[in-house]
Write an enzyme that holds these catalytic residues in place. Sequence first.
Site, short mmCIF file in Angstrom:
data_model
loop_
_atom_site.label_atom_id
_atom_site.label_comp_id
_atom_site.label_asym_id
_atom_site.label_seq_id
_atom_site.Cartn_x
_atom_site.Cartn_y
_atom_site.Cartn_z
N VAL A 40 0.83 -1.21 0.00
CA VAL A 40 0.00 0.00 0.00
C VAL A 40 0.86 1.26 0.00
CG1 VAL A 40 -1.79 1.27 1.23
CG2 VAL A 40 -1.89 -1.22 1.13
N ALA A 101 -1.04 -6.55 10.50
CA ALA A 101 -1.00 -7.99 10.81
C ALA A 101 0.33 -8.59 10.40
CB ALA A 101 -2.15 -8.71 10.11
N HIS A 124 2.56 4.42 10.61
CA HIS A 124 1.34 4.19 11.37
C HIS A 124 1.76 3.89 12.80
CE1 HIS A 124 -2.76 3.35 12.08
NE2 HIS A 124 -2.82 2.07 11.75
N ASP A 208 -6.09 8.22 13.16
CA ASP A 208 -6.12 7.47 11.92
C ASP A 208 -7.24 6.43 11.93
OD1 ASP A 208 -4.56 6.87 9.34
OD2 ASP A 208 -4.71 4.90 10.24
N GLU A 244 -26.53 12.74 -7.72
CA GLU A 244 -26.81 13.69 -6.64
C GLU A 244 -26.12 13.31 -5.33
OE1 GLU A 244 -28.14 16.57 -6.57
OE2 GLU A 244 -28.85 16.61 -8.64
N GLU A 248 -21.57 14.45 -8.02
CA GLU A 248 -21.46 15.90 -7.88
C GLU A 248 -20.51 16.27 -6.74
OE1 GLU A 248 -24.26 19.90 -7.27
OE2 GLU A 248 -25.21 17.94 -7.59
#
Length: 355
Positions: A40, A101, A124, A208, A244, A248
């Site tokens: 990530v 993990a 983190h 976080d 909507e 938008e």
Amino acid sequence: MAKINFGGVTEDVVTREEFSLEKARQVLGHETVAVIGYGVQGPGQALNQRDNGINVIVGQRRNSKSWEKAVRDGFVPGETLFEIEEALEKGSIICYLLSDAAQIELWPTVKKHLTPGKALYFSHGFGITFNGQTGIIPPPDVDVFLVAPKGSGTSLRRMFLQGRGLNSSYAIFQDATGRAWERVVALGIAVGSGYLFETDFKKEVYSDLTGERGTLMGAIQGIFAAQYEVLRSKGHSPSEAFNETVEELTQSLMPLVAENGMDWMYANCSTTAQRGALDWWKRFRDITKPVFEELYESVATGRESQISIDSNSQPDYREKLEAELKELRESEMWLAGKAVRSLRPENQEVAEPAE
């Protein structure tokens, strides 16, 4: 550091004006930064550091998909890409960017290579803050700090390539060398931060986990779903309900809010929208605030971290996760979203003009 006024509260922040990239290169000039994990956060942070002239290597399991991705990104096996344990041995700064993990699982191996004077870097605060649950307790003779970009690794890389920066927090848990501050700030600049603001490991992980479960993902999905379902139940088409509710907001309004602020948005919308927003926002705040209080308490007591550890350590975790994601992915709202995205002009082929 620069003193910046944030709504009447003054904070010390670090920008690239006070701490230049050239200074970061000098601080890290004799370091080997080993990025452990290429999932990530790993790719964005490793590539940005490499492009900024930092000596960075990647540690990843050989022949995994992430290993192959690192090769495609230009890391060379045996030169800048190594098996995890070899990278741990070579690195003077260990960027521990595996999932929470996976960090627990690999910790005995990592700890073995944390020799005096090295630095252990996180993005983190989970492993350190909840060390009673994770078992991650560093030896006393290494620096321990974090830089936490406020966004995904994909966003970090994309903004870097655009010449922009993603804001990051930084924190020092342990300063064994007396150089922890300059090391962590140099890394924060090198990974592509816009500016750096100080926190501590506990506050980073509390904010976080609250944010992920709240306005960043959990709450926003819940609000999207609630509004979409009400509109559909009242006879509105999927296209109208999705546009909507989501399109938008994400395509038109949020970019303007990011650029100018919500106060500007309120001042620059139609008088009808303005009146309705002013009448309703406090009701939404008052209804949802108790949920956020409950959420924060669940984070602070360690309940959320234990749920995450217990869930992620199950042998069938991936199968259960895929089932939950499939439910989300195949919901009418996000199927409608897929169709709407395909109809954006940039995603459509332009027909050849007739002769």
